[in-house]
Design a protein around this motif. Structure first.
Motif, PDB file in Angstrom:
ATOM      1  N   ARG A 694       0.837  -1.208   0.000  1.00  0.00           N
ATOM      2  CA  ARG A 694       0.000   0.000   0.000  1.00  0.00           C
ATOM      3  C   ARG A 694       0.873   1.259   0.000  1.00  0.00           C
ATOM      4  O   ARG A 694       0.585   2.245  -0.678  1.00  0.00           O
ATOM      5  N   LEU A 695       1.964   1.234   0.765  1.00  0.00           N
ATOM      6  CA  LEU A 695       2.867   2.377   0.796  1.00  0.00           C
ATOM      7  C   LEU A 695       3.449   2.677  -0.586  1.00  0.00           C
ATOM      8  O   LEU A 695       3.536   3.829  -1.014  1.00  0.00           O
ATOM      9  N   LYS A 696       3.823   1.606  -1.280  1.00  0.00           N
ATOM     10  CA  LYS A 696       4.389   1.781  -2.617  1.00  0.00           C
ATOM     11  C   LYS A 696       3.357   2.425  -3.564  1.00  0.00           C
ATOM     12  O   LYS A 696       3.680   3.334  -4.335  1.00  0.00           O
ATOM     13  N   ARG A 697       2.126   1.910  -3.456  1.00  0.00           N
ATOM     14  CA  ARG A 697       1.063   2.443  -4.333  1.00  0.00           C
ATOM     15  C   ARG A 697       0.798   3.922  -4.031  1.00  0.00           C
ATOM     16  O   ARG A 697       0.637   4.740  -4.933  1.00  0.00           O
ATOM     17  N   LEU A 698       0.789   4.280  -2.731  1.00  0.00           N
ATOM     18  CA  LEU A 698       0.540   5.674  -2.353  1.00  0.00           C
ATOM     19  C   LEU A 698       1.693   6.596  -2.784  1.00  0.00           C
ATOM     20  O   LEU A 698       1.460   7.752  -3.175  1.00  0.00           O
ATOM     21  N   LYS A 699       2.930   6.095  -2.704  1.00  0.00           N
ATOM     22  CA  LYS A 699       4.078   6.895  -3.153  1.00  0.00           C
ATOM     23  C   LYS A 699       3.984   7.188  -4.649  1.00  0.00           C
ATOM     24  O   LYS A 699       4.221   8.313  -5.107  1.00  0.00           O
ATOM     25  N   ILE A 700       3.633   6.135  -5.422  1.00  0.00           N
ATOM     26  CA  ILE A 700       3.497   6.310  -6.878  1.00  0.00           C
ATOM     27  C   ILE A 700       2.402   7.325  -7.192  1.00  0.00           C
ATOM     28  O   ILE A 700       2.560   8.211  -8.039  1.00  0.00           O
ATOM     29  N   GLN A 701       1.293   7.210  -6.450  1.00  0.00           N
ATOM     30  CA  GLN A 701       0.173   8.126  -6.671  1.00  0.00           C
ATOM     31  C   GLN A 701       0.560   9.565  -6.310  1.00  0.00           C
ATOM     32  O   GLN A 701       0.238  10.512  -7.038  1.00  0.00           O
ATOM     33  N   ALA A 702       1.288   9.740  -5.196  1.00  0.00           N
ATOM     34  CA  ALA A 702       1.715  11.084  -4.779  1.00  0.00           C
ATOM     35  C   ALA A 702       2.664  11.697  -5.805  1.00  0.00           C
ATOM     36  O   ALA A 702       2.560  12.883  -6.147  1.00  0.00           O
ATOM     37  N   GLU A 703       3.603  10.874  -6.302  1.00  0.00           N
ATOM     38  CA  GLU A 703       4.542  11.366  -7.320  1.00  0.00           C
ATOM     39  C   GLU A 703       3.807  11.738  -8.611  1.00  0.00           C
ATOM     40  O   GLU A 703       4.111  12.758  -9.245  1.00  0.00           O
ATOM     41  N   LYS A 704       2.843  10.895  -8.994  1.00  0.00           N
ATOM     42  CA  LYS A 704       2.093  11.139 -10.237  1.00  0.00           C
ATOM     43  C   LYS A 704       1.288  12.432 -10.154  1.00  0.00           C
ATOM     44  O   LYS A 704       1.295  13.245 -11.087  1.00  0.00           O
ATOM     45  N   THR A 705       0.583  12.632  -9.044  1.00  0.00           N
ATOM     46  CA  THR A 705      -0.236  13.855  -8.910  1.00  0.00           C
ATOM     47  C   THR A 705       0.647  15.095  -8.859  1.00  0.00           C
ATOM     48  O   THR A 705       0.278  16.151  -9.383  1.00  0.00           O
TER      49      THR A 705
END
Length: 865
Positions: A694-705
Motif C-alpha cells: 500500500r505504501l508503494k502504491r501511495l508513493k506512486i500516486q503522490a509522485e504522479k499527482t
C-alpha cells in the motif's frame, strides 16, 4: 414525455394535447387536473419542470401563473417551495448579472402576484430594492455613474413588469406602487441621457438640430405613462387568472424572501475620462441594451397598436428568439402564434431585422436570423415574403445612410436569403443603379449582393437570375478563373519563366520535399533571374497547383509553407507576396480572401503585412467601391482577436486544472504521510508504516499527482507568456491600423473648416451641383403592400438617377464608416491601448471627423470630441 409534462409544455398552443382547442380556460383546467393527480408522486419533478417552462417560455407566464395559483388551493407547501426556489434563482441571477433571467423571473413574480400566490407588498419590495440600487449607482457622490448601464437595466426590469401586473398593483397597493413610480421619475431626472452615437443603424444627422430622441428607458417610461392613463389595459397580455378569480382569492399569498443587489464596482484609483470610459464600456458589455428599434415601415403599418403593445410584442419575439436559437422551426412556429389579438407581421420583420443589424453585435450568429426569416416566409406564405421584400426596399432606399457594419450584414443576409428562394428578385426595379456613379452606395450594394450570390452558386446561374435586367450583368464579378501568368493554354508565347514554372510544378507533383525545392530555387532561379522572377514563379506556380480546391490549397501550404516562409521572411517581402496572391486571384475576391487567411493561419504572413498591403494605393482606390480590401482586413483583425480569445479560454481552463491538480496532490501527499506514520504489527512487533504494498502504491500516486500539477503549471505559464506576447502584438496592430487610417484620411479629407461634420462633408459636392436633388426625408415611406417606395432618397432614384455626393467625399464617408465599425467591433481590445492611441494617433492635429469616428465606435464621452 409523460402526459403532464406535455400538457405543461404545450399549454396555450393549438395542439393535439388539448384536442386542438385554443381556449385558455380549458387549457388551464386540463393542465391543472393532470398536475393535481401527479402532485403526490412527482412533486419534485413537477416543481423543476414548471419553473423551467416559465423561464424558457416566458410568453406563457400568465398561464403558468394561473396554474400555480390553482395548485396553491390544493397544496400550499408545494407552492411555497416554488416561491422559495424562485427567490433563490432570482438572487443567483442578480449576483451573476444574468440579465435575461432577472427580467423573466421578475415577470414571473408579477404573474404570481396577479394569481394571489405572492403578496403584492413583496413584489413592491423587490422593485424598491432594485430602484434603490439604481439611484445609488448614478449618484455622483455616493455611486459610480459609469455603471449607469446596470442601473438603467434594473429600472427597465421594473417598468417591463407593469404591463403584466400594473392593474392589480394599482388596485391592491396603490400608495406603494405610486411611491415606486415617483421614485422612477426621480431616477430619470438624475440619470444621464444615453446617446445612441456609435450604435445607431443610420448615420446621425449632424446638422445641429435641437431635437434629441428619447433613449430606450425614456421611451419605455413614456409608454408606461400612456398605459397608466389608459387604465392599465393591455390587449397583448392575456389575463387568464380573471376567469378563476373567485377561486384564486381563497388561496394563501406567500411572502418573498429578501434579496440584495450586488455591490457596485469601485471607482478607478485615478479618475479620468479614459478610466470612466473603460468602466462604462465594461458595464455596457455586462448589461447591454436588449434591442434598438429599427423603424423600417411607416407608422400606418402599425397604427392600430397602443404604444405599450409594441413593447410587449417585441418582448415576446425577443424571448422566442432567445430560447429557441437552436430550434429554428420551433422558433418560427412560436413567432407566428403569439398570444395577441392583432396582426403583427410588420412589427415581426422590424424586430428580426433590428436584431440582425444590432450594434455592436447581434445576440446570435446572423445565419440564425436568415433561417428564421426563411421559415417565417414558408409559415406565412401569403403575408411575410411581401413584408420582407418591403423591408429590403425600404432599407435599400436609405442604404447611403446605413452604418457600414449594418450594410455589410445586410448584403450577406440578402444574398443568402435569395439563395434559398432560387435567387428570385425583381432586379428591374434596381436597374437604374447603372446610371449612378460607380461609388454610389446603391450601386455598390447591388454589385456586392451579386458577387456574394456568385459565391453561393455559380456565375451563369446568377446571370440567368437577372435576365429581367440584363444590363446589371455589368455589375457581376468577372467570370474568369485564376490569372496564372505562366499558363500556356491560351496560346501565350512560352518564355524561360514558363519553363521554370513547369519545372517547379513537376517537382511538386513528384513530391520533392520543401528542402529540395528550396535548394533548386537558390541554385537555379534566384542567382540567374533575381528576386522578382523568383517571387513571381514560386508564388504563381504554388497557387496554381492549389487552385483546384480548398483541400489542394491547404495541402500546398502544409507541404511547401517552408518555401514561402524562406522567400518572404519579413514584412516588406510579405507585402509583395500579398500582391502576387491578389494578382493571381484578381477575378475571384473569395479565393483571394481564403488564400490570404490560410497564409496568415500558417504564419506565412503577419497581420501587420496585411494592414500595410490593404493600405497600398491599388487597394485604397477601392475603399468606396468594393468590399474586397475590407473583407481581407476584417479577417486579419478577427483572426488576431480570435487567437487572443482562445488563449484566454485555455488559460481559464488551465487555472481550474491547477486548482484541481493542487487539491489532488495535497490529498495524495496527506494519505501517504498518514500511511507512513501508521503503526502496524509485523510478527507481533509494532512497526512504523503501513504494509509495503500500500505504501508503494501511495508513493506512486503522490509522485504522479505532483508531476501532473507541475505539468499543468508549466502549461499555464507557457500560455500566459503567449497571451502577453499576443497582447503586445495586438497593441502594435491597432496602432498601425489607426495610423494608416489617419494618414489616408488626412490626405483626402477637406479642411475641418469646410467639413467639420458628416453632413457638411456630404454637401460639399452637392453645393457645387446645386438643387440637383431635394433633401430626402428621414422617414422611409413605403407605398404599397410590397413596400415599393413612394419617394426617392438622395442616393439615387428611379426618377432622377442622380447621386449628389462626389467620389472623393464618398471615399471619405466610406472610410470613416469603417473606422467607426472597427473601433466598435474591437472596442474591448482597443480600450486597454487608448492612452497610446491618444499619444501616437489621436493627437491635436488629427482631423476632427477621424477623431469623432474613433470616439463614436468606442462610445467615448462626447465632450472629449
Amino acid at each position: 414525455m409523460s402526459s403532464w409534462r406535455s400538457l405543461l409544455l404545450r399549454i396555450g398552443d393549438k395542439c393535439l394535447e388539448y384536442s386542438s382547442s385554443s381556449d385558455f380556460k380549458d387549457h388551464i383546467e386540463t393542465c391543472y387536473g393532470a398536475l393535481r393527480r401527479e402532485l403526490e408522486h412527482s412533486s419534485t419533478d413537477i416543481l423543476s419542470f414548471l419553473l423551467q417552462c416559465a423561464e424558457q417560455l416566458p410568453h406563457k407566464i400568465p398561464l403558468y401563473g394561473t396554474v400555480i395559483g390553482l395548485l396553491n388551493l390544493e397544496d400550499e407547501d408545494f407552492v411555497k417551495n416554488i416561491v422559495e426556489n424562485t427567490q433563490k434563482s432570482f438572487q443567483d441571477a442578480l449576483d451573476s448579472g444574468n440579465c435575461d433571467r432577472i427580467r423573466i423571473l421578475m415577470r414571473f413574480l408579477t404573474a404570481l402576484m396577479c394569481c394571489k400566490v405572492l403578496q403584492p407588498t413583496s413584489l413592491v419590495v423587490v422593485f424598491e430594492t432594485l430602484l434603490s440600487s439604481a439611484a445609488t449607482t448614478v449618484d455622483e457622490e455616493k455611486g459610480n455613474p459609469s455603471w449607469q448601464a446596470r442601473a438603467d437595466f434594473y429600472v427597465t426590469c421594473i417598468l417591463s413588469c407593469l404591463p403584466w401586473g400594473g392593474a392589480e398593483l394599482i388596485e391592491q397597493v396603490p400608495e406603494e406602487i405610486e411611491r415606486v413610480l415617483v421614485g422612477i421619475q426621480a431616477y430619470l431626472s438624475i440619470r444621464k441621457h444615453i446617446s445612441e452615437s456609435g450604435l445607431s443603424f443610420f448615420e446621425e444627422d449632424e446638422s445641429g438640430g435641437d431635437l434629441v430622441e428619447k433613449d430606450f428607458l425614456e421611451d419605455l417610461w413614456e409608454r408606461i405613462q400612456a398605459l397608466s392613463r389608459n387604465g392599465w389595459k393591455v390587449d397583448s397580455v392575456p389575463r387568464p387568472h380573471l376567469s378563476f378569480e373567485a377561486q384564486l382569492v381563497a388561496g394563501k399569498s406567500h411572502e418573498f424572501g429578501p434579496i440584495s443587489c450586488p455591490e457596485q464596482p469601485d471607482l478607478p484609483s485615478i479618475i479620468s475620462a479614459i478610466s470612466y470610459g473603460k468602466q462604462k464600456h465594461d458595464a455596457e458589455l455586462k448589461y447591454p441594451q436588449r434591442t434598438r428599434r429599427l423603424n423600417i415601415f411607416p407608422a400606418s403599418k402599425t397604427e392600430d397598436l397602443q404604444p405599450i403593445d409594441r413593447f410587449v410584442v417585441e418582448e415576446y419575439m425577443l424571448d422566442v428568439l432567445l430560447f429557441f436559437n437552436g430550434c429554428r422551426k420551433e422558433c418560427a412556429s412560436f413567432m407566428v402564434g403569439l398570444p395577441v389579438p392583432f396582426r403583427y407581421e410588420y412589427l415581426m420583420a422590424e424586430t428580426i431585422f433590428s436584431q440582425l443589424l444590432l450594434l455592436p453585435q447581434p445576440p446570435f450568429k446572423p445565419i440564425y436570423y436568415t433561417l428564421v426569416i426563411m421559415d417565417l416566409c414558408k409559415a406565412l406564405p401569403g403575408a411575410f415574403p411581401a413584408v420582407v421584400a418591403g423591408a429590403v426596399r425600404a432599407l435599400f432606399e436609405k442604404i447611403a445612410d446605413l452604418d457600414m457594419e449594418c450594410r455589410t450584414r445586410l448584403i450577406l443576409w440578402f444574398s443568402h436569403h435569395l439563395s434559398n428562394f432560387q435567387f428570385i428578385w425583381p432586379w428591374e426595379e434596381w436597374a437604374y443603379v447603372l446610371d449612378l456613379p460607380k461609388w454610389a452606395p446603391q450601386r455598390v450594394f447591388v454589385q456586392e449582393v451579386l458577387e456574394r450570390e456568385v459565391r453561393l452558386s455559380y456565375w451563369d446561374k446568377i446571370k440567368q437570375s437577372i435576365e429581367n435586367a440584363p444590363a446589371l450583368e455589368d455589375l457581376l464579378p468577372p467570370k474568369g478563373g485564376p490569372n496564372f501568368k505562366y499558363s500556356i493554354e491560351d496560346g501565350r508565347e512560352k518564355t524561360e519563366q514558363h519553363a521554370l514554372s513547369a519545372e517547379l510544378c513537376n517537382k511538386v507533383k513528384g513530391r520533392q520535399t520543401a528542402r529540395e525545392i528550396l535548394s533548386w530555387i537558390e541554385e537555379n532561379i534566384y542567382p540567374v533571374h533575381g528576386p522578382e522572377v523568383t517571387v513571381s514563379v514560386v508564388v504563381q506556380t504554388l497557387l496554381d497547383i492549389g487552385s483546384k480546391s480548398f483541400t489542394h490549397l491547404i495541402t500546398v501550404m502544409e507541404r511547401y509553407g517552408q518555401v514561402i516562409a524562406k522567400i518572404f521572411p519579413d514584412q516588406d517581402k510579405q507585402v509583395i507576396l500579398l500582391a502576387e496572391v491578389s494578382s493571381y486571384w484578381k477575378n475571384n475576391a473569395q479565393m483571394t480572401a481564403i488564400a490570404i487567411d490560410r497564409m496568415m493561419g500558417y504564419r506565412l504572413i503577419s497581420n501587420l503585412a496585411i494592414v500595410r498591403w490593404v493600405f497600398s494605393p491599388e487597394n485604397i482606390d477601392q475603399f468606396h467601391t468594393s468590399d474586397r480590401p475590407w473583407e481581407i482586413l476584417r479577417n486579419a483583425v478577427s483572426k488576431t482577436y480570435n487567437r487572443i480569445t482562445d488563449l484566454r479560454k485555455e488559460i481559464s481552463s488551465l487555472k481550474k486544472g491547477v486548482v484541481s491538480a493542487e487539491e489532488a496532490a495535497t490529498k495524495a501527499k496527506a494519505e501517504l504521510e498518514a500511511a507512513e506514520s501508521k503503526l502496524t504489527l509485523v510478527e507481533g512487533e509494532p512497526v512504523l508504516g503501513d504494509n509495503p504494498a500500500r505504501l508503494k502504491r501511495l508513493k506512486i500516486q503522490a509522485e504522479k499527482t505532483k508531476e501532473e500539477e507541475v505539468s499543468i503549471c508549466d502549461s499555464l505559464e507557457a500560455k500566459e507568456a503567449l497571451l502577453a506576447r499576443a497582447l503586445d502584438e495586438n497593441e502594435v496592430l491597432f496602432v498601425s491600423l489607426y495610423k494608416n487610417f489617419s494618414c489616408v484620411l488626412m490626405e483626402r479629407l477637406p479642411d475641418a473648416s469646410r467639413a467639420g461634420t458628416l453632413q457638411a462633408l456630404k454637401s460639399i459636392h452637392g453645393d457645387s451641383t446645386s438643387d440637383v436633388l431635394e433633401e430626402s426625408s428621414s422617414a422611409m415611406e413605403v407605398d404599397d403592400e410590397n413596400g415599393r417606395p413612394k419617394k426617392s432618397q438622395s442616393n439615387g432614384s428611379v426618377a432622377t438617377n442622380i447621386y449628389n455626393v462626389g467620389e472623393k467625399e464618398q471615399w471619405c464617408l466610406s472610410t470613416l464608416g469603417y473606422v467607426k465599425a472597427f473601433s466598435r467591433q474591437y472596442a474591448s481590445e482597443i480600450w486597454p491601448h487608448v492612452e497610446k492611441l491618444d499619444l501616437e494617433v489621436l493627437t491635436e492635429d488629427v482631423h476632427p471627423l477621424f477623431r469623432k469616428a474613433v470616439y463614436s465606435g468606442l462610445r467615448r464621452l462626447s465632450n472629449e470630441v
